[in-house]
Design a protein around this motif. Structure first.
Motif, PDB file in Angstrom:
ATOM      1  N   ARG A 299      14.125  21.201   0.006  1.00 23.58           N
ATOM      2  CA  ARG A 299      14.769  20.351   0.578  1.00 23.58           C
ATOM      3  C   ARG A 299      14.830  20.103   1.257  1.00 23.58           C
ATOM      4  NH1 ARG A 299      18.578  21.498  -3.591  1.00 23.58           N
ATOM      5  NH2 ARG A 299      20.299  23.229  -3.205  1.00 23.58           N
ATOM      6  N   SER A 300      13.017  19.496   1.872  1.00 23.04           N
ATOM      7  CA  SER A 300      12.133  19.056   3.014  1.00 23.04           C
ATOM      8  C   SER A 300      12.265  17.610   1.946  1.00 23.04           C
ATOM      9  CB  SER A 300      12.169  19.374   3.462  1.00 23.04           C
ATOM     10  OG  SER A 300      10.207  19.924   2.903  1.00 23.04           O
ATOM     11  N   LYS A 301      11.761  16.520   2.521  1.00 18.07           N
ATOM     12  CA  LYS A 301      11.101  14.884   2.218  1.00 18.07           C
ATOM     13  C   LYS A 301      10.253  14.447   3.020  1.00 18.07           C
ATOM     14  CE  LYS A 301      13.267  11.636  -0.386  1.00 18.07           C
ATOM     15  NZ  LYS A 301      14.401  10.423  -0.897  1.00 18.07           N
ATOM     16  N   ARG A 302       9.328  14.142   2.951  1.00 17.86           N
ATOM     17  CA  ARG A 302       8.307  12.862   2.974  1.00 17.86           C
ATOM     18  C   ARG A 302       8.269  12.138   2.385  1.00 17.86           C
ATOM     19  NH1 ARG A 302       2.956  17.468   3.108  1.00 17.86           N
ATOM     20  NH2 ARG A 302       3.853  17.043   1.215  1.00 17.86           N
ATOM     21  N   SER A 303       8.305  10.448   3.257  1.00 20.01           N
ATOM     22  CA  SER A 303       8.104   9.278   3.324  1.00 20.01           C
ATOM     23  C   SER A 303       7.080   8.889   1.728  1.00 20.01           C
ATOM     24  CB  SER A 303       8.143   8.288   3.672  1.00 20.01           C
ATOM     25  OG  SER A 303       6.862   8.631   4.494  1.00 20.01           O
TER      26      SER A 303
ATOM     27  N   ALA B 103      -7.441  14.486  -6.973  1.00 23.98           N
ATOM     28  CA  ALA B 103      -7.393  16.490  -6.701  1.00 23.98           C
ATOM     29  C   ALA B 103      -6.421  15.817  -6.059  1.00 23.98           C
ATOM     30  CB  ALA B 103      -8.368  16.753  -7.177  1.00 23.98           C
ATOM     31  N   ALA B 104      -6.819  15.603  -5.138  1.00 27.97           N
ATOM     32  CA  ALA B 104      -5.552  15.507  -3.404  1.00 27.97           C
ATOM     33  C   ALA B 104      -3.913  14.474  -3.712  1.00 27.97           C
ATOM     34  CB  ALA B 104      -6.241  14.740  -2.088  1.00 27.97           C
ATOM     35  N   SER B 105      -4.743  13.454  -4.511  1.00 19.56           N
ATOM     36  CA  SER B 105      -3.242  13.058  -4.730  1.00 19.56           C
ATOM     37  C   SER B 105      -2.246  13.803  -5.817  1.00 19.56           C
ATOM     38  CB  SER B 105      -3.505  11.920  -6.196  1.00 19.56           C
ATOM     39  OG  SER B 105      -3.841  10.433  -5.061  1.00 19.56           O
ATOM     40  N   CYS B 106      -3.012  14.431  -6.673  1.00 22.05           N
ATOM     41  CA  CYS B 106      -2.027  15.702  -7.570  1.00 22.05           C
ATOM     42  C   CYS B 106      -1.359  16.966  -7.107  1.00 22.05           C
ATOM     43  CB  CYS B 106      -2.802  16.391  -8.967  1.00 22.05           C
ATOM     44  SG  CYS B 106      -3.189  15.065 -10.015  1.00 22.05           S
ATOM     45  N   TYR B 107      -2.535  17.330  -6.240  1.00 22.30           N
ATOM     46  CA  TYR B 107      -1.841  18.069  -5.498  1.00 22.30           C
ATOM     47  C   TYR B 107      -0.263  18.113  -4.243  1.00 22.30           C
ATOM     48  CZ  TYR B 107      -1.897  22.089  -1.350  1.00 22.30           C
ATOM     49  OH  TYR B 107      -2.023  22.573  -0.855  1.00 22.30           O
ATOM     50  N   PHE B 108      -0.953  16.838  -4.030  1.00 29.36           N
ATOM     51  CA  PHE B 108       0.038  17.173  -2.781  1.00 29.36           C
ATOM     52  C   PHE B 108       1.497  16.326  -3.046  1.00 29.36           C
ATOM     53  CE2 PHE B 108      -3.558  16.700   0.266  1.00 29.36           C
ATOM     54  CZ  PHE B 108      -3.327  17.998   0.832  1.00 29.36           C
ATOM     55  N   ILE B 109       1.399  15.094  -4.446  1.00 24.03           N
ATOM     56  CA  ILE B 109       2.543  14.735  -4.734  1.00 24.03           C
ATOM     57  C   ILE B 109       3.394  16.239  -5.630  1.00 24.03           C
ATOM     58  CG2 ILE B 109       3.414  13.507  -7.280  1.00 24.03           C
ATOM     59  CD1 ILE B 109       1.377  11.479  -6.140  1.00 24.03           C
ATOM     60  N   TRP B 110       2.370  17.095  -5.779  1.00 24.86           N
ATOM     61  CA  TRP B 110       2.783  17.882  -6.771  1.00 24.86           C
ATOM     62  C   TRP B 110       3.686  19.036  -5.421  1.00 24.86           C
ATOM     63  CZ3 TRP B 110       4.912  19.167 -11.350  1.00 24.86           C
ATOM     64  CH2 TRP B 110       4.620  20.524 -11.876  1.00 24.86           C
ATOM     65  N   GLN B 111       2.913  18.878  -4.550  1.00 21.58           N
ATOM     66  CA  GLN B 111       3.842  19.799  -3.782  1.00 21.58           C
ATOM     67  C   GLN B 111       4.975  19.025  -2.868  1.00 21.58           C
ATOM     68  OE1 GLN B 111       1.376  19.007   0.589  1.00 21.58           O
ATOM     69  NE2 GLN B 111       1.245  21.530   0.541  1.00 21.58           N
ATOM     70  N   GLU B 112       4.770  17.629  -2.840  1.00 23.95           N
ATOM     71  CA  GLU B 112       5.971  16.650  -2.799  1.00 23.95           C
ATOM     72  C   GLU B 112       7.170  17.475  -3.495  1.00 23.95           C
ATOM     73  OE1 GLU B 112       9.187  14.673  -0.055  1.00 23.95           O
ATOM     74  OE2 GLU B 112       6.909  15.921   0.338  1.00 23.95           O
ATOM     75  N   ARG B 113       6.753  17.624  -4.528  1.00 24.60           N
ATOM     76  CA  ARG B 113       7.539  17.502  -5.561  1.00 24.60           C
ATOM     77  C   ARG B 113       8.825  18.858  -5.219  1.00 24.60           C
ATOM     78  NH1 ARG B 113       8.068  22.064  -9.730  1.00 24.60           N
ATOM     79  NH2 ARG B 113       9.494  21.324 -11.146  1.00 24.60           N
ATOM     80  N   ASN B 114       7.474  19.723  -5.167  1.00 22.48           N
ATOM     81  CA  ASN B 114       8.046  21.071  -4.995  1.00 22.48           C
ATOM     82  C   ASN B 114       8.512  21.600  -3.846  1.00 22.48           C
ATOM     83  OD1 ASN B 114       6.795  22.408  -7.165  1.00 22.48           O
ATOM     84  ND2 ASN B 114       4.939  22.845  -5.863  1.00 22.48           N
ATOM     85  N   ASN B 115       8.136  20.503  -2.910  1.00 18.16           N
ATOM     86  CA  ASN B 115       9.020  20.901  -1.136  1.00 18.16           C
ATOM     87  C   ASN B 115      10.459  19.904  -1.591  1.00 18.16           C
ATOM     88  OD1 ASN B 115       7.110  22.174   0.103  1.00 18.16           O
ATOM     89  ND2 ASN B 115       6.867  19.622   0.952  1.00 18.16           N
ATOM     90  N   ARG B 116      10.685  19.449  -2.274  1.00 22.60           N
ATOM     91  CA  ARG B 116      12.132  18.260  -2.200  1.00 22.60           C
ATOM     92  C   ARG B 116      13.416  19.419  -3.424  1.00 22.60           C
ATOM     93  NH1 ARG B 116      11.473  11.927  -2.904  1.00 22.60           N
ATOM     94  NH2 ARG B 116       9.852  11.865  -1.502  1.00 22.60           N
TER      95      ARG B 116
END
Length: 111
Positions: free
Chosen positions: A62-66, A45-58
Motif C-alpha cells: 500500500r505504498s506508492k511512488r510518483s 531491464a531496469a524499467s521492467c524491474y522497477f515498474i514491477w517493484q512499484e506494482r508489487n508495492n502498490r
C-alpha cells in the motif's frame, strides 16, 4: 507513463510501447557491444524491474511512488551501471556521456 520517458533516453521514440515490439527491437541488439545497445538493454531491464517493484508495492505494501520518482530510480541505477563501463570514443558515445551526465573518463582511446 514511465516507459515513454525512458524510450526518449535510448532513442526508441518510434517503437510502440507494447512488450512484444520492445523485445523485437532489442533482440537484434542483444549481442552487440555498441554503447546504444548496452544502454537500451540496461534501461529495459531496469524499467521492467522497477515498474514491477512499484506494482508489487502498490498491491501488497500500500505504498506508492510518483512517476517521476520511478523514473529517477531507473535513471540512477542505469547511470551507476554505466559508471562501471569503458567506451570507445565515438560521436554516439560522447552524446550518451552528455545525456547521462557521465564523466568523460569513461571514454577510452579509439583504436
Amino acid at each position: 507513463m514511465v516507459w515513454e520517458h525512458m524510450k526518449s533516453l535510448i532513442g526508441m521514440l518510434n517503437i510502440p510501447s507494447d512488450l512484444n515490439s520492445i523485445v523485437d527491437f532489442l533482440i537484434p541488439l542483444a549481442k552487440m557491444r555498441l554503447a546504444r545497445s548496452v544502454i537500451a538493454k540496461l534501461v529495459f531491464a531496469a524499467s521492467c524491474y522497477f515498474i514491477w517493484q512499484e506494482r508489487n508495492n502498490r498491491l501488497f505494501m500500500r505504498s506508492k511512488r510518483s512517476k517521476d520518482q520511478v523514473i529517477d530510480i531507473i535513471k540512477s541505477n542505469v547511470r551507476l551501471k554505466l559508471l562501471t563501463c569503458k567506451f570507445k570514443k565515438t560521436k554516439n558515445v560522447q552524446m550518451m556521456i552528455h545525456l547521462w551526465k557521465l564523466p568523460t573518463s569513461l571514454i577510452g582511446s579509439s583504436r
